[in-house]
Design an enzyme around this catalytic site. Structure first.
Site, short mmCIF file in Angstrom:
data_model
loop_
_atom_site.label_atom_id
_atom_site.label_comp_id
_atom_site.label_asym_id
_atom_site.label_seq_id
_atom_site.Cartn_x
_atom_site.Cartn_y
_atom_site.Cartn_z
CB ILE A 102 3.09 -1.85 5.93
CG1 ILE A 102 3.77 -0.69 6.67
CG2 ILE A 102 2.24 -1.39 4.76
CD1 ILE A 102 4.88 0.00 5.88
CB CYS A 103 0.40 0.79 8.66
SG CYS A 103 -0.06 2.25 9.59
#
Length: 170
Positions: A102-103
């Site tokens: 994620i991210c």
């Protein structure tokens, strides 16, 4: 139930660690923080959330776990300079076991050279890095490509967690 490794060091994005870990534990999965030094307390970048490194990356192997979570923030960029962390991530992706990214997490995936020909998403500031590494960037909440599940940002956490839990239960 599954055993999930979370590869983490200082300045991780607090919610990208705390929310998936809470959901995994509530679903009965064991979570093990893997970092650079066993026993070290690392902290989140916004709220200073503490996380204790349960195992050093030099003392674990992919066979010890069923899945890998890579929270974003500055942690993936800091981890990508450590050859053992990069090797662990590379081996995990190549194992076919689920990898939750994620991210800014794709930063360590890029260094591990495991996204060429894959589809994934991540934070907007690393879109070009993802493309330069040979992957197809897709701008959506969750992208699933084989064993790689990715999301863009903290706002995507509910569908990200849902996809991760589905992968853990399959």
């Amino acid at each position: 139930m599954s055993r999930v490794a979370v590869i983490i060091t200082d300045l991780f994005e607090d919610s990208e660690y705390t929310e998936p870990v809470k959901a995994f534990q509530e679903a009965g999965h064991a979570v093990v923080c893997v970092g650079l030094k066993e026993g070290q307390t690392v902290k989140g970048k916004k709220a200073g959330t503490p996380a204790t490194v349960d195992k050093a990356v030099t003392d674990v192997s992919v066979s010890d776990f069923d899945a890998l979570l890579i929270p974003g923030g500055y942690s993936p960029d800091k981890l990508r300079v450590d050859e053992h962390a990069v090797g662990f991530v590379r081996d995990f992706v190549q194992s076919g076991k689920p990898v939750f990214s994620i991210c800014h997490a794709p930063q360590i995936l890029i260094t591990a050279d495991v996204i060429r020909g894959r589809k994934l998403t991540g934070w907007k500031s690393i879109i070009q890095d993802i493309k330069n590494a040979g992957a197809e960037f897709i701008d959506q909440e969750v992208v699933i490509d084989g064993n790689l599940i990715s999301s863009r940002q903290p706002g995507d956490l509910p569908p990200f967690i849902k996809a991760c839990l589905a992968a853990l239960s399959s």
